[in-house]
Motif scaffolding. Structure first.
Motif, PDB file in Angstrom:
ATOM      1  N   LEU A  20       0.512  22.468  10.315  1.00 23.23           N
ATOM      2  CA  LEU A  20       0.336  21.031  10.187  1.00 23.23           C
ATOM      3  C   LEU A  20       1.455  20.351  10.961  1.00 23.23           C
ATOM      4  O   LEU A  20       2.629  20.607  10.732  1.00 23.23           O
ATOM      5  N   ILE A  21       1.074  19.476  11.870  1.00 17.89           N
ATOM      6  CA  ILE A  21       2.036  18.941  12.833  1.00 17.89           C
ATOM      7  C   ILE A  21       2.488  17.533  12.457  1.00 17.89           C
ATOM      8  O   ILE A  21       3.612  17.332  12.016  1.00 17.89           O
ATOM      9  N   GLU A  22       1.634  16.561  12.630  1.00 17.21           N
ATOM     10  CA  GLU A  22       2.021  15.178  12.348  1.00 17.21           C
ATOM     11  C   GLU A  22       1.834  14.873  10.862  1.00 17.21           C
ATOM     12  O   GLU A  22       0.862  15.270  10.242  1.00 17.21           O
ATOM     13  N   GLY A  23       2.771  14.137  10.297  1.00 21.01           N
ATOM     14  CA  GLY A  23       2.654  13.681   8.920  1.00 21.01           C
ATOM     15  C   GLY A  23       3.082  12.233   8.812  1.00 21.01           C
ATOM     16  O   GLY A  23       4.108  11.836   9.370  1.00 21.01           O
ATOM     17  N   TRP A  24       2.287  11.411   8.137  1.00 21.25           N
ATOM     18  CA  TRP A  24       2.614   9.991   8.016  1.00 21.25           C
ATOM     19  C   TRP A  24       2.012   9.461   6.709  1.00 21.25           C
ATOM     20  O   TRP A  24       1.200  10.110   6.070  1.00 21.25           O
ATOM     21  N   HIS A  25       2.427   8.267   6.312  1.00 20.37           N
ATOM     22  CA  HIS A  25       1.863   7.662   5.116  1.00 20.37           C
ATOM     23  C   HIS A  25       1.698   6.163   5.306  1.00 20.37           C
ATOM     24  O   HIS A  25       2.278   5.556   6.214  1.00 20.37           O
ATOM     25  N   GLY A  26       0.888   5.574   4.435  1.00 22.31           N
ATOM     26  CA  GLY A  26       0.685   4.130   4.422  1.00 22.31           C
ATOM     27  C   GLY A  26       0.629   3.631   2.998  1.00 22.31           C
ATOM     28  O   GLY A  26       0.546   4.411   2.048  1.00 22.31           O
ATOM     29  N   ARG A  27       0.665   2.326   2.866  1.00 19.34           N
ATOM     30  CA  ARG A  27       0.663   1.700   1.544  1.00 19.34           C
ATOM     31  C   ARG A  27      -0.654   0.963   1.323  1.00 19.34           C
ATOM     32  O   ARG A  27      -1.102   0.206   2.192  1.00 19.34           O
ATOM     33  N   ILE A  28      -1.245   1.171   0.152  1.00 19.66           N
ATOM     34  CA  ILE A  28      -2.521   0.572  -0.227  1.00 19.66           C
ATOM     35  C   ILE A  28      -2.264  -0.479  -1.295  1.00 19.66           C
ATOM     36  O   ILE A  28      -1.469  -0.270  -2.212  1.00 19.66           O
ATOM     37  N   ALA A  29      -2.945  -1.618  -1.204  1.00 22.66           N
ATOM     38  CA  ALA A  29      -2.892  -2.640  -2.255  1.00 22.66           C
ATOM     39  C   ALA A  29      -4.059  -2.395  -3.211  1.00 22.66           C
ATOM     40  O   ALA A  29      -5.219  -2.611  -2.858  1.00 22.66           O
ATOM     41  N   MET A  30      -3.736  -1.922  -4.400  1.00 22.96           N
ATOM     42  CA  MET A  30      -4.747  -1.571  -5.395  1.00 22.96           C
ATOM     43  C   MET A  30      -4.853  -2.675  -6.442  1.00 22.96           C
ATOM     44  O   MET A  30      -3.835  -3.193  -6.910  1.00 22.96           O
ATOM     45  N   THR A  31      -6.066  -3.039  -6.813  1.00 23.28           N
ATOM     46  CA  THR A  31      -6.282  -3.967  -7.913  1.00 23.28           C
ATOM     47  C   THR A  31      -6.896  -3.206  -9.087  1.00 23.28           C
ATOM     48  O   THR A  31      -7.509  -2.149  -8.911  1.00 23.28           O
ATOM     49  N   SER A  32      -6.750  -3.764 -10.283  1.00 21.55           N
ATOM     50  CA  SER A  32      -7.215  -3.072 -11.490  1.00 21.55           C
ATOM     51  C   SER A  32      -8.709  -2.798 -11.458  1.00 21.55           C
ATOM     52  O   SER A  32      -9.171  -1.753 -11.917  1.00 21.55           O
ATOM     53  N   ASP A  33      -9.478  -3.755 -10.930  1.00 17.80           N
ATOM     54  CA  ASP A  33     -10.926  -3.579 -10.897  1.00 17.80           C
ATOM     55  C   ASP A  33     -11.417  -3.040  -9.560  1.00 17.80           C
ATOM     56  O   ASP A  33     -12.621  -2.898  -9.353  1.00 17.80           O
ATOM     57  N   MET A  75      16.132  11.536   8.140  1.00 24.83           N
ATOM     58  CA  MET A  75      14.770  11.708   7.603  1.00 24.83           C
ATOM     59  C   MET A  75      13.743  11.330   8.683  1.00 24.83           C
ATOM     60  O   MET A  75      13.953  10.399   9.460  1.00 24.83           O
ATOM     61  N   ARG A  76      12.649  12.028   8.710  1.00 28.57           N
ATOM     62  CA  ARG A  76      11.609  11.785   9.691  1.00 28.57           C
ATOM     63  C   ARG A  76      11.059  10.362   9.576  1.00 28.57           C
ATOM     64  O   ARG A  76      10.935   9.801   8.493  1.00 28.57           O
ATOM     65  N   ASP A  77      10.708   9.756  10.708  1.00 32.33           N
ATOM     66  CA  ASP A  77      10.098   8.431  10.738  1.00 32.33           C
ATOM     67  C   ASP A  77       8.610   8.570  10.456  1.00 32.33           C
ATOM     68  O   ASP A  77       7.836   8.963  11.323  1.00 32.33           O
ATOM     69  N   HIS A  78       8.214   8.230   9.235  1.00 34.34           N
ATOM     70  CA  HIS A  78       6.805   8.394   8.868  1.00 34.34           C
ATOM     71  C   HIS A  78       5.943   7.218   9.304  1.00 34.34           C
ATOM     72  O   HIS A  78       4.784   7.124   8.940  1.00 34.34           O
ATOM     73  N   ASP A  79       6.530   6.293  10.095  1.00 39.09           N
ATOM     74  CA  ASP A  79       5.727   5.282  10.759  1.00 39.09           C
ATOM     75  C   ASP A  79       5.094   5.843  12.030  1.00 39.09           C
ATOM     76  O   ASP A  79       4.169   5.263  12.576  1.00 39.09           O
ATOM     77  N   GLN A  80       5.607   6.967  12.510  1.00 40.17           N
ATOM     78  CA  GLN A  80       5.134   7.547  13.768  1.00 40.17           C
ATOM     79  C   GLN A  80       3.925   8.435  13.493  1.00 40.17           C
ATOM     80  O   GLN A  80       4.019   9.658  13.455  1.00 40.17           O
ATOM     81  N   SER A  81       2.782   7.802  13.314  1.00 43.30           N
ATOM     82  CA  SER A  81       1.579   8.540  12.958  1.00 43.30           C
ATOM     83  C   SER A  81       0.911   9.141  14.188  1.00 43.30           C
ATOM     84  O   SER A  81       1.208   8.777  15.338  1.00 43.30           O
ATOM     85  N   LEU A  82      -0.027  10.027  13.942  1.00 44.49           N
ATOM     86  CA  LEU A  82      -0.874  10.557  15.009  1.00 44.49           C
ATOM     87  C   LEU A  82      -1.589   9.422  15.732  1.00 44.49           C
ATOM     88  O   LEU A  82      -1.767   9.466  16.962  1.00 44.49           O
ATOM     89  N   TRP A  83      -1.990   8.407  14.978  1.00 42.61           N
ATOM     90  CA  TRP A  83      -2.738   7.305  15.583  1.00 42.61           C
ATOM     91  C   TRP A  83      -1.893   6.553  16.620  1.00 42.61           C
ATOM     92  O   TRP A  83      -2.426   6.093  17.633  1.00 42.61           O
ATOM     93  N   ARG A  84      -0.601   6.427  16.387  1.00 44.03           N
ATOM     94  CA  ARG A  84       0.245   5.766  17.371  1.00 44.03           C
ATOM     95  C   ARG A  84       0.365   6.612  18.636  1.00 44.03           C
ATOM     96  O   ARG A  84       0.454   6.090  19.746  1.00 44.03           O
ATOM     97  N   ILE A  85       0.369   7.927  18.466  1.00 48.54           N
ATOM     98  CA  ILE A  85       0.501   8.824  19.617  1.00 48.54           C
ATOM     99  C   ILE A  85      -0.762   8.809  20.481  1.00 48.54           C
ATOM    100  O   ILE A  85      -0.682   8.882  21.713  1.00 48.54           O
ATOM    101  N   THR A  86      -1.936   8.699  19.832  1.00 46.95           N
ATOM    102  CA  THR A  86      -3.203   8.820  20.555  1.00 46.95           C
ATOM    103  C   THR A  86      -3.889   7.481  20.813  1.00 46.95           C
ATOM    104  O   THR A  86      -5.006   7.458  21.327  1.00 46.95           O
ATOM    105  N   CYS A  87      -3.252   6.364  20.460  1.00 48.87           N
ATOM    106  CA  CYS A  87      -3.879   5.043  20.616  1.00 48.87           C
ATOM    107  C   CYS A  87      -4.117   4.719  22.089  1.00 48.87           C
ATOM    108  O   CYS A  87      -3.226   4.898  22.930  1.00 48.87           O
ATOM    109  N   ARG A  88      -5.307   4.218  22.388  1.00 44.80           N
ATOM    110  CA  ARG A  88      -5.656   3.872  23.774  1.00 44.80           C
ATOM    111  C   ARG A  88      -5.931   2.382  23.954  1.00 44.80           C
ATOM    112  O   ARG A  88      -6.424   1.960  25.001  1.00 44.80           O
TER     113      ARG A  88
END
Length: 423
Positions: A331-344, A1-14
């Motif tokens: 569409l080339i790069e695909g990645w995801h992240g996790r958000i901490a959501m609160t009820s309010d 399975m593809r490594d979805h930690d490898q975001s566009l941002w990691r590739i282009t980070c300066r």
């Protein structure tokens, strides 16, 4: 399975921060667990104030949500002002509204002050109405924001089309205070600036235990021990271990895909002013350009689970719906992240022990609030002044049915994307 930690941002980070190894017996004024927006902002603020600081990051700086962010630097929270005051009360609500209204100034000020190479563009943001009901919501938000002296503008459908390059919207709320950045470069730039101010950054160093005794925190890691007078836990949705200090939230996943750099003929028509945008849909869609002209589009969903194909199929259809000229763009790069959501949808600061604070729950607004919360938490602990905190600290925050609600969000997103990708 593809490594979805490898975001566009990691590739282009300066940007990069100089990490060091941890020598046993290190004692500091402030220990920070977590190297995201909150932790790195806290480290920079404390170091500039003359405190000794050590940041302990289980992976790399920006590994979590900070390095997977859309990169929209917005003012305020998702909630309109009246809802913030409803939940916090007038005094605390007005303070938070004021602090976060100025959050983009704080972010872009730090970028300029420390020469952070994160492609900052301060052209504003566009909150776009995907339906007549969405436009009514924007009208309500506009009225409340104007009442707080926010310099926002409500745009017509034709004006929104000119700004976005898309005829799909019924109007938009333009906020000139906002902008876009390369988020991983920003957080690593904060870390680099903290190191230059005297902080120590230790990567690949998860904390395995901690306790407080005789006014000192002792943090054990695989690399050694850190002792600190004060502690900030800034792990948010990427908390590992340490069950006694685990934060309580609903995990929500958000994914993004990018095109290749667009030709100039398309760049001149799609988001020509450089704004970042998102819509009012329940399953929200975000869109922006990066410095090289890639169109980055995202929505709620986890690319590492069974719904991956639904999300990927839907995003291609959504791209063509919003920007028909891009229908042939792969569409080339695909990645995801996790958000901490609160009820309010309001961030929380909890007391996890003497001289120790934890922050979480930015609910998808990490850049501005994370920067502000981290800095003020550091100042509050160093000055022993709880009044400096952006929201009052609580002893505990609990969310109900977090697992079921996580499943609800992911299943709802997958089903929505499955249906809309096929019909």
């Amino acid at each position: 399975m593809r490594d979805h930690d490898q975001s566009l941002w990691r590739i282009t980070c300066r940007e990069d921060a100089k990490s060091c190894s941890l020598s046993d017996g290190l004692t500091v004024d402030l220990a920070v667990i977590g190297g995201g927006f909150t932790g790195c902002s806290a480290a920079l603020t404390a170091s500039k104030a003359g405190a000794s600081v050590c940041v302990l990051e289980a992976e790399q700086i920006g590994f979590g949500g900070s390095g997977r962010n859309v990169g929209l630097v917005n003012a305020g929270l998702w909630l309109p002002p009246a809802e913030i005051c409803k939940h916090l009360g007038d005094a605390d609500g007005e303070r938070l509204i004021s602090l976060l209204a100025a959050a983009p100034d704080e972010v872009f000020g730090l970028i300029e002050q420390h020469n952070i190479r994160c492609d900052p563009v301060r052209s504003g943001s566009l909150h776009c109405a995907h339906s007549p009901a969405g436009l009514r919501d924007l009208q309500t938000r506009h009225a409340q924001l104007v009442a707080k002296d926010a310099p926002v503008q409500l745009l017509s459908a034709s004006e929104a089309a000119q700004r976005t390059g898309s005829a799909a919207f019924h109007g938009a709320l333009f906020d000139p205070r906002a902008g876009t950045i390369q988020p991983l470069s920003y957080v690593r730039g904060l870390a680099r600036a903290a190191v230059e101010a005297g902080a120590r950054i230790v990567e690949h160093c998860p904390v395995v235990s901690m306790h407080h005794e005789d006014g000192v925190w002792t943090l054990k890691t695989g690399q050694g021990i850190v002792r600190a007078k004060a502690l900030i836990q800034a792990t948010n949705a990427y908390h590992r271990g340490l069950p006694d200090t685990a934060t309580n939230y609903v995990p929500v996943y958000y994914f993004q895909f990018s095109t290749a750099p667009l030709p100039e003929t398309l760049r001149s028509r799609i988001l020509p002013g450089g704004e970042g945008g998102w819509d009012t849909g329940l399953i929200m869609t975000s869109f922006r350009l990066d410095a090289e002209g890639r169109l980055i589009i995202g929505a709620m969903g986890n690319l590492a689970q069974a719904g991956h194909s639904f999300h990927a199929g839907w995003i291609k259809r959504k791209l063509a719906e919003l920007f028909p000229e891009l229908v042939e763009q792969p569409l080339i790069e695909g990645w995801h992240g996790r958000i901490a959501m609160t009820s309010d949808h309001i961030p929380k600061i909890t007391r996890i022990g003497p001289n120790a604070l934890s922050a979480h729950g930015y609910s998808g607004r990490g850049i501005g609030p994370g920067t502000v919360f981290g800095g003020l938490m550091a100042e509050s602990l160093l000055q022993d002044n709880p009044a400096l905190l952006p929201v009052p600290a609580v002893d505990e925050h609990r969310e109900s049915w977090t697992g079921l609600r996580q499943a609800f969000f992911e299943t709802g997103a997958a089903l929505t994307h499955f249906v809309k990708a096929r019909f």
